[in-house]
Scaffold this motif. Structure first.
Motif, PDB file in Angstrom:
ATOM      1  N   LEU A   1       0.816  -1.207   0.000  1.00 42.25           N
ATOM      2  CA  LEU A   1       0.000   0.000   0.000  1.00 42.25           C
ATOM      3  C   LEU A   1       0.855   1.264   0.000  1.00 42.25           C
ATOM      4  CD1 LEU A   1      -3.088   0.592   0.141  1.00 42.25           C
ATOM      5  CD2 LEU A   1      -2.798   0.877   2.610  1.00 42.25           C
ATOM      6  N   PHE A   2       1.992   1.208   0.702  1.00 43.26           N
ATOM      7  CA  PHE A   2       2.828   2.398   0.867  1.00 43.26           C
ATOM      8  C   PHE A   2       3.971   2.504  -0.137  1.00 43.26           C
ATOM      9  CE2 PHE A   2       1.370   2.152   5.469  1.00 43.26           C
ATOM     10  CZ  PHE A   2       0.509   3.249   5.355  1.00 43.26           C
ATOM     11  N   GLN A   3       4.078   1.563  -1.073  1.00 45.34           N
ATOM     12  CA  GLN A   3       5.238   1.559  -1.968  1.00 45.34           C
ATOM     13  C   GLN A   3       5.367   2.861  -2.765  1.00 45.34           C
ATOM     14  OE1 GLN A   3       7.768  -0.236  -2.066  1.00 45.34           O
ATOM     15  NE2 GLN A   3       7.320  -2.334  -1.496  1.00 45.34           N
ATOM     16  N   TYR A   4       4.288   3.308  -3.379  1.00 39.69           N
ATOM     17  CA  TYR A   4       4.376   4.522  -4.198  1.00 39.69           C
ATOM     18  C   TYR A   4       4.609   5.757  -3.324  1.00 39.69           C
ATOM     19  CZ  TYR A   4       3.491   7.990  -7.793  1.00 39.69           C
ATOM     20  OH  TYR A   4       3.634   9.043  -8.669  1.00 39.69           O
ATOM     21  N   LEU A   5       3.914   5.831  -2.193  1.00 41.60           N
ATOM     22  CA  LEU A   5       4.092   6.962  -1.275  1.00 41.60           C
ATOM     23  C   LEU A   5       5.533   7.027  -0.777  1.00 41.60           C
ATOM     24  CD1 LEU A   5       2.997   9.310   0.395  1.00 41.60           C
ATOM     25  CD2 LEU A   5       2.248   7.639   2.119  1.00 41.60           C
ATOM     26  N   GLU A   6       6.090   5.876  -0.465  1.00 40.40           N
ATOM     27  CA  GLU A   6       7.477   5.825   0.017  1.00 40.40           C
ATOM     28  C   GLU A   6       8.441   6.294  -1.066  1.00 40.40           C
ATOM     29  OE1 GLU A   6      10.594   5.476   2.506  1.00 40.40           O
ATOM     30  OE2 GLU A   6       8.484   5.231   3.060  1.00 40.40           O
ATOM     31  N   ALA A   7       8.195   5.894  -2.313  1.00 35.69           N
ATOM     32  CA  ALA A   7       9.037   6.338  -3.422  1.00 35.69           C
ATOM     33  C   ALA A   7       8.956   7.857  -3.584  1.00 35.69           C
ATOM     34  CB  ALA A   7       8.613   5.645  -4.711  1.00 35.69           C
TER      35      ALA A   7
ATOM     36  N   LEU B   1       8.105  10.107  -1.256  1.00 39.40           N
ATOM     37  CA  LEU B   1       8.728  10.762  -0.102  1.00 39.40           C
ATOM     38  C   LEU B   1      10.253  10.711  -0.192  1.00 39.40           C
ATOM     39  CD1 LEU B   1       6.396   9.495   2.768  1.00 39.40           C
ATOM     40  CD2 LEU B   1       6.632  11.852   1.961  1.00 39.40           C
ATOM     41  N   THR B   2      10.780   9.591  -0.665  1.00 36.88           N
ATOM     42  CA  THR B   2      12.237   9.457  -0.795  1.00 36.88           C
ATOM     43  C   THR B   2      12.797  10.521  -1.730  1.00 36.88           C
ATOM     44  OG1 THR B   2      12.132   7.074  -0.394  1.00 36.88           O
ATOM     45  CG2 THR B   2      14.114   7.910  -1.485  1.00 36.88           C
ATOM     46  N   LEU B   3      12.108  10.749  -2.832  1.00 35.46           N
ATOM     47  CA  LEU B   3      12.564  11.751  -3.801  1.00 35.46           C
ATOM     48  C   LEU B   3      12.414  13.169  -3.237  1.00 35.46           C
ATOM     49  CD1 LEU B   3      13.731  11.902  -6.657  1.00 35.46           C
ATOM     50  CD2 LEU B   3      11.406  12.238  -7.517  1.00 35.46           C
ATOM     51  N   ILE B   4      11.300  13.452  -2.578  1.00 37.26           N
ATOM     52  CA  ILE B   4      11.080  14.771  -1.979  1.00 37.26           C
ATOM     53  C   ILE B   4      12.140  15.074  -0.932  1.00 37.26           C
ATOM     54  CG2 ILE B   4       9.528  16.118  -0.501  1.00 37.26           C
ATOM     55  CD1 ILE B   4       7.182  14.719  -1.927  1.00 37.26           C
ATOM     56  N   VAL B   5      12.401  14.112  -0.056  1.00 36.89           N
ATOM     57  CA  VAL B   5      13.392  14.294   1.004  1.00 36.89           C
ATOM     58  C   VAL B   5      14.787  14.500   0.410  1.00 36.89           C
ATOM     59  CG1 VAL B   5      14.589  13.107   2.893  1.00 36.89           C
ATOM     60  CG2 VAL B   5      12.087  13.083   2.780  1.00 36.89           C
TER      61      VAL B   5
END
Length: 387
Positions: free
Chosen positions: A357-363, A365-369
């Motif tokens: 469920l969180f795979q796309y959100l995590e991707a 967030l990783t780029l934003i951070v």
């Protein structure tokens, strides 16, 4: 032209997926190499200093201090060194109350002894503790954590069994049934699995300052903070990299469920994002090439996942969707592999549905951070830090 671009995109995506999957397989093998000590009574216990730096932690300190004083470890063989970083709440009153209540345990509280040019309270506290303490082993945790009663015993056991010079130990989020808590829980679980796997391969790439320990004499010898006191975070990583450079064979991960330190999830998304930016902002100062390569592989694959929907607009939604879905499922497979190995070792559980469920959100967030950590600022403990 479009055909060539699409082909290059697909090939690069597959190459990135292979690199990421290979990395997770490598870490998974490392987890199988880590040592799990037997929980034994220490016949000749070593002396331990537990170091905690706090700022405005009146809500967390009572639980932390209670879990330390109730350790199944001889009270004559450990001390608690607390460092107050200009707290403005009731933290100091709570500390004084604990000192009066538990007189059999040595609890010392100092103000953070900032050194010239220093902007890191925790580094200053750890430096001071190492210089002033007579302990064999320095153990570091955070003020919002709760510890199992066997925590110190297990750390001491590993230190004695393996003559360890540094110990990285597991950290987990206290579970609550909210999406933000679930996200942080899974993320920290994955980071800890990578920590364990890398150390198991004798090629450490990260650790967590909420649960780490080190030999006091080797710390003084390495002086790991001498060139980075001006950086407001990184007490864990700069120590780890100094140790990896000089004593990589003597770094161990403590693989035992009773060694897990539990910490609170960030209560809101803004605090969570600031925490991640804070972690990432110090990475440009790392000298370890392996750490940089690992970070680049992870960032690259997450970026590829985010960019794959470009094909929706170039060559039809069907091809773009198939590529995107394939990349997500391959990442799920790789992450699920390392987490399953880690959870088996630690006797923990994994929610694979939440992971997917969180795979796309995590991707995302990783780029934003990553972008925000290049140059900017974050707020931490009520202070705005620039980098």
């Amino acid at each position: 032209m479009i055909l060539t671009f699409n082909l290059l995109l697909i090939l690069f995506s597959l190459f990135s997926a292979c690199g990421y999957i290979g990395l997770m397989i490598y870490f998974g093998k490392g987890i199988n190499n880590i040592y799990t000590p037997l929980l034994l009574e220490n016949k000749s216990p070593i002396f331990i200093s537990v170091v905690v730096c706090f700022r405005n932690e009146e809500h967390g300190l009572p639980l932390l201090l209670k879990s330390i004083v109730e350790q199944n470890y001889p009270s004559t063989h450990f001390e608690i060194l607390l460092y107050n970083d200009a707290s403005k709440d009731g933290s100091l009153a709570l500390v004084k109350n604990m000192q009066a209540q538990f007189k059999s345990i040595k609890i010392i509280c100092n103000d953070v002894p900032y050194q010239q040019g220093s902007s890191s309270a925790k580094k200053a506290a750890i430096n001071h503790a190492a210089l002033q303490s007579k302990a064999d082993l320095i153990v570091v945790t955070d003020a919002d954590c709760v510890l199992h009663q066997d925590w110190l015993t297990l750390l001491a056991q590993l230190y004695i069994d393996k003559k360890a010079l540094m110990i990285a130990a597991p950290v987990a989020i206290k579970k609550e049934n909210t999406w933000l808590n679930n996200l942080q829980h899974l993320e920290l679980q994955a980071l800890t699995a990578v920590t364990a796997g890398a150390i198991g391969n004798k090629n450490a790439v990260m650790c967590n300052g909420a649960n780490m320990a080190f030999d006091r004499k080797i710390f003084l010898e390495l002086d790991p903070y001498k060139h980075n006191l001006h950086i407001s975070s990184g007490d864990d990583m700069f120590l780890l990299m100094a140790m990896q450079k000089e004593q990589h064979e003597k770094i161990y991960f403590l693989a035992h469920q009773n060694a897990i330190v539990y910490t609170q999830a960030k209560a809101n998304f803004s605090d969570y994002l600031n925490q991640r930016i804070r972690w990432a902002s110090k990475s440009k100062n790392y000298q370890n090439k392996v750490v940089k390569v690992v970070a680049l592989l992870v960032l690259n694959y997450n970026a590829v996942i985010l960019l794959s929907p470009i094909m929706f607009f170039i060559d039809g939604w069907e091809k773009g969707f198939v590529l995107f879905l394939s990349l997500i499922l391959l990442k799920q497979l790789a992450d699920g592999l390392i987490l399953s190995i880690y959870s088996k070792k630690m006797k923990a559980s994994i929610n694979y549905f939440n992971l997917l469920l969180f795979q796309y959100l995590e991707a995302l967030l990783t780029l934003i951070v990553a972008i925000k950590s290049i140059k900017g600022s974050y707020v931490w403990k009520g202070r705005k830090q620039h980098f």
